[in-house]
Design a protein around this motif. Structure first.
Motif, short mmCIF file in Angstrom:
data_model
loop_
_atom_site.label_atom_id
_atom_site.label_comp_id
_atom_site.label_asym_id
_atom_site.label_seq_id
_atom_site.Cartn_x
_atom_site.Cartn_y
_atom_site.Cartn_z
N UNK A 74 1.26 9.01 -3.72
CA UNK A 74 0.23 9.79 -2.77
C UNK A 74 0.16 7.65 -1.93
N UNK A 75 -1.03 7.50 -1.57
CA UNK A 75 -1.66 6.32 -0.97
C UNK A 75 -2.09 5.76 -2.28
N UNK A 76 -2.47 6.77 -3.11
CA UNK A 76 -3.10 5.55 -4.83
C UNK A 76 -1.83 4.92 -5.13
N UNK A 77 -0.85 5.27 -5.18
CA UNK A 77 0.38 4.35 -5.46
C UNK A 77 1.25 3.34 -4.98
N UNK A 78 0.39 2.70 -3.70
CA UNK A 78 0.88 1.50 -2.90
C UNK A 78 0.28 0.97 -3.48
N UNK A 79 1.06 0.11 -3.38
CA UNK A 79 0.92 -1.77 -3.95
C UNK A 79 0.77 -2.85 -2.45
N UNK A 80 1.29 -2.15 -1.69
CA UNK A 80 1.74 -2.99 -0.41
C UNK A 80 1.60 -1.94 0.62
N UNK A 81 0.98 -2.56 2.20
CA UNK A 81 0.91 -2.19 2.96
C UNK A 81 1.32 -3.23 4.16
N UNK A 82 2.47 -3.43 4.61
CA UNK A 82 2.81 -4.23 5.57
C UNK A 82 2.31 -3.74 7.27
N UNK A 83 2.03 -4.27 7.83
CA UNK A 83 1.58 -3.68 9.16
C UNK A 83 2.26 -4.49 10.30
N UNK A 84 3.65 -3.88 10.98
CA UNK A 84 4.44 -4.71 12.07
C UNK A 84 4.03 -4.06 13.18
N UNK A 85 3.50 -5.27 13.77
CA UNK A 85 2.72 -5.11 15.29
C UNK A 85 2.50 -6.07 16.12
N UNK A 96 -5.54 -3.59 6.75
CA UNK A 96 -7.11 -2.81 6.55
C UNK A 96 -7.33 -1.64 6.75
N UNK A 97 -8.16 -1.25 8.37
CA UNK A 97 -8.26 -0.37 8.34
C UNK A 97 -7.64 0.86 8.39
N UNK A 98 -5.73 0.58 8.27
CA UNK A 98 -4.88 1.55 8.01
C UNK A 98 -5.40 1.64 6.72
N UNK A 99 -5.44 0.91 5.38
CA UNK A 99 -5.50 1.04 3.99
C UNK A 99 -7.03 2.27 3.93
N UNK A 100 -7.35 1.66 4.49
CA UNK A 100 -9.33 2.64 4.35
C UNK A 100 -8.97 3.96 5.09
N UNK A 101 -8.08 3.77 5.79
CA UNK A 101 -7.94 5.82 6.68
C UNK A 101 -7.09 6.06 5.32
N UNK A 105 -5.96 2.71 -1.84
CA UNK A 105 -7.40 1.32 -2.95
C UNK A 105 -7.02 0.47 -3.83
N UNK A 106 -5.51 0.36 -4.00
CA UNK A 106 -5.26 -0.23 -5.12
C UNK A 106 -4.18 -1.24 -3.99
N UNK A 107 -3.96 -1.23 -2.69
CA UNK A 107 -3.03 -1.82 -1.83
C UNK A 107 -3.75 -2.72 -0.89
N UNK A 108 -2.98 -4.27 -0.68
CA UNK A 108 -3.12 -5.28 -0.65
C UNK A 108 -2.51 -4.79 1.47
N UNK A 109 -3.42 -4.74 1.89
CA UNK A 109 -2.83 -4.96 3.18
C UNK A 109 -2.94 -5.80 4.03
N UNK A 110 -1.71 -6.79 5.15
CA UNK A 110 -1.56 -7.29 6.55
C UNK A 110 -1.14 -7.45 7.29
N UNK A 111 -0.68 -7.54 8.38
CA UNK A 111 -0.85 -7.70 9.09
C UNK A 111 0.84 -8.64 9.60
N UNK A 112 1.84 -8.31 9.99
CA UNK A 112 3.08 -9.01 10.16
C UNK A 112 3.50 -9.18 11.79
N UNK A 113 3.46 -10.15 12.46
CA UNK A 113 3.85 -10.59 14.13
C UNK A 113 5.33 -10.89 13.76
N UNK A 114 6.17 -9.89 15.12
CA UNK A 114 7.20 -10.29 15.11
C UNK A 114 8.12 -9.17 16.23
#
Ligand code: UT7
Length: 333
Positions: A74-85, A96-101, A105-114
Motif C-alpha cells: 500500500x501507499x503507506x508502505x512506501x519510504x521513498x518516492x523518486x519521480x524522474x521527469x 510531493x504532489x504525487x505523495x499527497x495524491x 504519508x511515510x514517504x520522502x519524495x523528490x524529483x530527479x531530472x535526467x
C-alpha cells in the motif's frame, strides 16, 4: 536502519497515458510532413497528448497506483518516492504532489531530472538507498509531458514526442536482482538537445536594481547528432553492463531500450546480436515519452504476459545531457 537485506527486487509495475491520441495524419495538418516520412524514419504511428485537467501528477499517480497493486503493498508502505521527469507541474518538484495524491504519508519524495535516461538513473538511485539499508520500499516513477514543450512548428522534432507515465516498486530483497548497471554523462554534447531557460535583464520599478527574468523555451534538437550518439553509445553501455554482470548478450531474455526511434532500437539490437523476438517496442503507439518510455514498455510487456518472473531484462536510456545508461535485472522477487 530499516532494512537488513542488501539486495533489491522490482516487484510490480504500472503505467498510464493520456486519453487524447494524435496520429501522424493529424500532424500533417500542423507541419509539412507525412505518415510515410514519420513511419519510415521513426516507426511512430501515433502518440498520446495530455490535455487539461490531465497533468504530470495525475498520470504519475495513476501509474503508481497500478504498480503498488501489482507489488501487493500500500501507499503507506512506501519510504521513498523518486519521480524522474523533465516536465514537472511545479519547478519546485512534483513528487510531493504525487505523495499527497497517493496518501504515502511515510514517504520522502523528490524529483530527479535526467531527461530520457531518468528511469535508468532513478533505478540505480533507488537501489543505492535500499542497499545501504536506509529504505525498504521505493516507488520509482518515470513520467513526462513533452507535448507542453515541443516546438509545434519544428517538424524535425514535434512528430517524435508523446506523453505518459510508468512506475515500478523496488523492494529490499535477500538476493540482489539488480545484476549490473552503468551510468554516463557527457556535457560536451549538451547543445544537441535542450529545453533552455532564457531571461532578459530588467530594472525593477525604474530603480537601478536589476533582475533577470524569462521563461523556458521549446525543445531544440540536432536529430542526426543524437541519432549518431545513440547508436554508438547504447550498445557500448549495454556491453559494459553485461561484462560487469558476468553475462553474455544471449543471456538477455528481453531488451527494452528508451523508445525514441524504431531505427535506433533495430540498430542497437543488431549490433548486440539480440534477435527481434526478444526486443520490446511500443514506440509506434506512444512515440518518445522521455522518462516514461522504459517503464511504459516494461509494464505493457508484463501485463501481456511476455515478461515472467526470473526473466533477465536489459534496459537502456539515452538522451539530453547528453546522458545514457543501462541496467540489467531479473524480473520479480
Ligand atoms: O530521447 C532522445 C531524443 N531524440 C532522439 O532520439 C532523436 C534521434 N534522431 C532521430 O531519431 C532522427 O535523426 C530523426 C527522426 C529526428 C530525423 O531522421 P533523419 O533520418 O536523421 O532525418 P534528417 O534530420 O537527416 O532529415 C532528412 C530530411 C530533411 O530534408 P532535406 O534537408 O534532406 O531536404 C529534413 O528537413 O527530412 C526532412 N524532415 C522531414 N520531412 C518530413 C525532417 N523532419 C521531417 C518531417 N517530415 N517530420
Amino acid at each position: 536502519m530499516q532494512n537488513l537485506f542488501n539486495g533489491i527486487a522490482i516487484t510490480g509495475s504500472g503505467s498510464a497515458v493520456p486519453q487524447t491520441c494524435l496520429t501522424n495524419e493529424n500532424l500533417t495538418q500542423i507541419v509539412d510532413t507525412s505518415d510515410e516520412w514519420i513511419t519510415t524514419r521513426t516507426g511512430i504511428k501515433e502518440r498520446k497528448i495530455a490535455l487539461a485537467p490531465e497533468s504530470l501528477t495525475s498520470l504519475a499517480t495513476a501509474a503508481s497506483q497500478q504498480a503498488l497493486a501489482a507489488a501487493g503493498i500500500t501507499a503507506a508502505d512506501i519510504n521513498l518516492i523518486l519521480l524522474a521527469t523533465s516536465t514537472p507541474d511545479d519547478l519546485f518538484g512534483t513528487a510531493c504532489r504525487v505523495q499527497n495524491e497517493l496518501g504515502a504519508i511515510k514517504a520522502v519524495a523528490f524529483d530527479l531530472t535526467a531527461a530520457c535516461s531518468g528511469f535508468v538513473f532513478g533505478l540505480v538511485t533507488a537501489a543505492q538507498y535500499i542497499k545501504t539499508g536506509v529504505y525498504e520500499n521505493v516507488l520509482l516513477i518515470g513520467a513526462d509531458i513533452l507535448s507542453r514543450w515541443v516546438d509545434w512548428e519544428d517538424r524535425g522534432s514535434c512528430v517524435l514526442f508523446g506523453d505518459g507515465a510508468g512506475a515500478v516498486v523496488i523492494q529490499a530483497n535477500k538476493s540482489d536482482r539488480l545484476l549490473g548497471f552503468t551510468l554516463k554523462s557527457d556535457g560536451t554534447q549538451n547543445q544537441y538537445l535542450n529545453l533552455n531557460y532564457k531571461g532578459t535583464t530588467q530594472e525593477l520599478n525604474s530603480s537601478e536594481i536589476q533582475v533577470t527574468q524569462g521563461k523556458f523555451h521549446p525543445i531544440t534538437m540536432n536529430g542526426r547528432e543524437v541519432y549518431r550518439f545513440a547508436v554508438q553509445k547504447v550498445p557500448e553501455v549495454i556491453d559494459k553492463t553485461l561484462f560487469t554482470a558476468h553475462l553474455q548478450a544471449e543471456d538477455i531474455d528481453w531488451l527494452i531500450l528508451h523508445q525514441a526511434n524504431q531505427r535506433i532500437i533495430n540498430a542497437v539490437a543488431e549490433r548486440l546480436e539480440i534477435p527481434q523476438h526478444k526486443v520490446i517496442s511500443n514506440v509506434a503507439n506512444y512515440g518518445n515519452t522521455s522518462a516514461a518510455s522504459i517503464p511504459l514498455a516494461l509494464d505493457e510487456a508484463v501485463r501481456q504476459g511476455k515478461i515472467q518472473c526470473d526473466d533477465i531484462i536489459a534496459i537502456s536510456g539515452f538522451g539530453a545531457g547528453l546522458s545514457w545508461g543501462a541496467a540489467i535485472f531479473k524480473w520479480g522477487r
